[in-house]
Design an enzyme around this catalytic site. Structure first.
Site, short mmCIF file in Angstrom:
data_model
loop_
_atom_site.label_atom_id
_atom_site.label_comp_id
_atom_site.label_asym_id
_atom_site.label_seq_id
_atom_site.Cartn_x
_atom_site.Cartn_y
_atom_site.Cartn_z
N HIS A 184 0.81 -1.22 0.00
CA HIS A 184 0.00 0.00 0.00
C HIS A 184 0.84 1.27 0.00
O HIS A 184 0.35 2.33 -0.35
CB HIS A 184 -0.94 0.00 1.21
CG HIS A 184 -0.24 0.13 2.53
ND1 HIS A 184 0.28 -0.94 3.22
CD2 HIS A 184 0.04 1.23 3.29
CE1 HIS A 184 0.84 -0.53 4.34
NE2 HIS A 184 0.71 0.78 4.40
N HIS A 223 4.47 9.29 12.42
CA HIS A 223 3.73 8.10 12.86
C HIS A 223 4.69 7.01 13.28
O HIS A 223 5.83 6.95 12.83
CB HIS A 223 2.77 7.59 11.78
CG HIS A 223 3.40 7.02 10.55
ND1 HIS A 223 4.37 7.67 9.80
CD2 HIS A 223 3.19 5.84 9.90
CE1 HIS A 223 4.71 6.93 8.76
NE2 HIS A 223 4.01 5.81 8.81
#
Length: 321
Positions: free
Chosen positions: A123, A189
Site C-alpha cells: 500500500h 507516525h
C-alpha cells in the site's frame, strides 16, 4: 496561479501520506471530510496536469523487501502490488526501459542504485495510485522507486535523499515528458512495525526472510494494526503520539524549497520527535528535490490532519513548475 497554469506545467510534485487503516478504522466526521476533500483536490489537480510519466517514491512494510537484502533505494523495471489491507493487487504500469535508463543515469552520476526486475510493492505505493486513478490503477507509465524507511542502519540520510531527487531531476531534464513526482509516506507516525530488536526470534525471522504471508496471517496483521490505531486514538498506546508541529514544519520546507535545512536535521531526532516510521517522509524530500530548490512553487493543494486512529499525520500537497 490559474488552473491553466497546472495544465501547462512540465513537472509537478505530490506529497501524500498513506494509511492502510483508511476505510477500516473510524475517523471523526470533520477529519474524514477534510481527507476526502484533500484527496479529491489532489486527484483533480493531477488529472488537470495530465502527466505523461510518473516517478513514484514509496516505502515497504515487509511485503516486498526484507532484511536478508535491504537496499536503501531500489528502482523497479517491473512491479506488482500485493494487495494488502484495502489496496488493489496487480501489476503497475511500469515504464521499464525508462526505469533502466534512470538507473544508468544515476550510476553515471556516481549514485549507486539497486534495480529490481520483479519488484513487489504494498500500500506504500498502490494506495496513492488507487486514490488518484481508481482500483484498476489505470495510470500513465510509472517508474517506481523503493526507499527503505524501516530497517536501520540502511535508511538513507537526508542529504542522500536530496541527492537522489536531484539526480532524478537531471534525468527528467532530458525527457520531453510532463512528469509527476509522487512521494508516498509519512508524516509523523509510529505503527507497530517490528524491528530486529524484537525479542521473539520468529518475528525476527519473518522480517528477515522473504516469504508470502497466508490470508490468515494478513488478516491477523490487519486486526493488529487496526487495534493499535484505536489504542492510539484512545490515548492508551505505547506508540509515540503524532507530532503535528513537526509535520507542518516539514510541509513548510517542501513549500519553500529550503531543503538544505532538512539535510542538517539530526537523523536520530526524526524517530525521537516524529516516530520511527516518519522516515517515510523522505519520499517527499526525494520527489521535491527533482523540482527547483530554494523556490516557492505554486501550491494549489495543501491539507493536513493529525488522525491517531489512522496512525498518521496525514498530509496532502500538490505543487507544479
Amino acid at each position: 496561479m490559474s488552473g491553466s497554469a497546472i495544465a501547462t506545467a512540465r513537472r509537478a510534485f505530490l506529497g501524500m501520506s498513506h494509511s492502510p487503516l483508511l476505510g477500516l478504522n473510524p475517523v471523526a466526521a470533520d477529519d474524514q471530510i477534510a481527507i476526502d476533500k484533500a484527496i479529491a483536490a489532489a486527484r483533480a489537480a493531477v488529472h488537470e496536469f495530465a502527466p505523461e510519466l510518473i516517478v513514484l517514491l514509496g516505502p515497504d512494510h515487509y511485503n516486498g523487501f526484507f532484511n536478508e537484502l535491504m537496499p536503501p533505494f531500489c528502482i523497479g523495471s517491473q512491479a506488482t502490488a500485493v494487495g494488502d489491507y484495502l489496496s488493489p493487487a496487480g501489476p503497475l504500469n511500469v515504464a521499464g526501459e525508462l526505469a533502466i535508463a534512470l538507473a544508468d543515469h544515476l550510476m553515471d552520476r556516481h549514485f549507486d542504485i539497486a534495480v529490481s526486475r520483479r519488484m513487489l510493492v504494498d500500500h506504500g505505493f498502490s494506495q496513492a495510485l488507487q486514490f488518484l486513478w481508481g482500483d484498476e490503477m489505470d495510470t500513465p507509465p510509472v517508474i517506481p522507486i523503493f526507499m527503505n524507511a524501516v530497517a536501520q542502519p540502511g535508511i538513507a540520510r537526508m542529504a542522500r535523499c536530496k541527492a537522489l531527487g536531484e539526480g532524478v531531476g537531471s534525468f527528467l531534464d532530458q525527457l520531453p515528458l510532463r512528469t509527476l513526482l509522487i512521494g508516498s509516506g509519512g508524516l509523523s507516525h509510529e505503527p507497530p512495525v517490528p524491528t530486529l530488536a524484537h525479542p521473539d526470534p520468529a518475528v525476527r525471522e519473518r522480517i528477515t526472510v522473504r516469504s508470502t504471508p497466508t490470508e490468515q496471517e494478513r488478516e491477523l496483521k490487519t486486526e493488529r494494526v487496526k487495534a493499535a490505531g484505536l489504542a492510539l486514538a484512545h490515548g492508551d498506546s505505547w506508540m509515540k503520539p503524532l507530532n503535528p508541529e513537526w509535520d507542518l514544519q516539514w510541509m513548510d520546507a517542501m513549500a519553500s524549497g529550503q531543503l538544505d535545512g532538512l539535510c542538517a536535521m539530526n537523523e536520530a531526532s526524526i524517530g525521537a520527535m516524529a516516530g520511527n516510521s516518519a522516515h517515510e517522509s523522505k519520499t517527499w524530500l526525494v520527489a521535491r528535490s527533482a523540482l527547483p530548490a530554494n523556490t516557492r512553487l505554486s501550491c494549489p493543494v495543501r491539507a493536513y490532519r493529525a488522525i491517531p486512529s489512522l496512525i498518521a499525520g496525514y498530509g496532502v500537497m500538490f505543487m507544479h513548475h
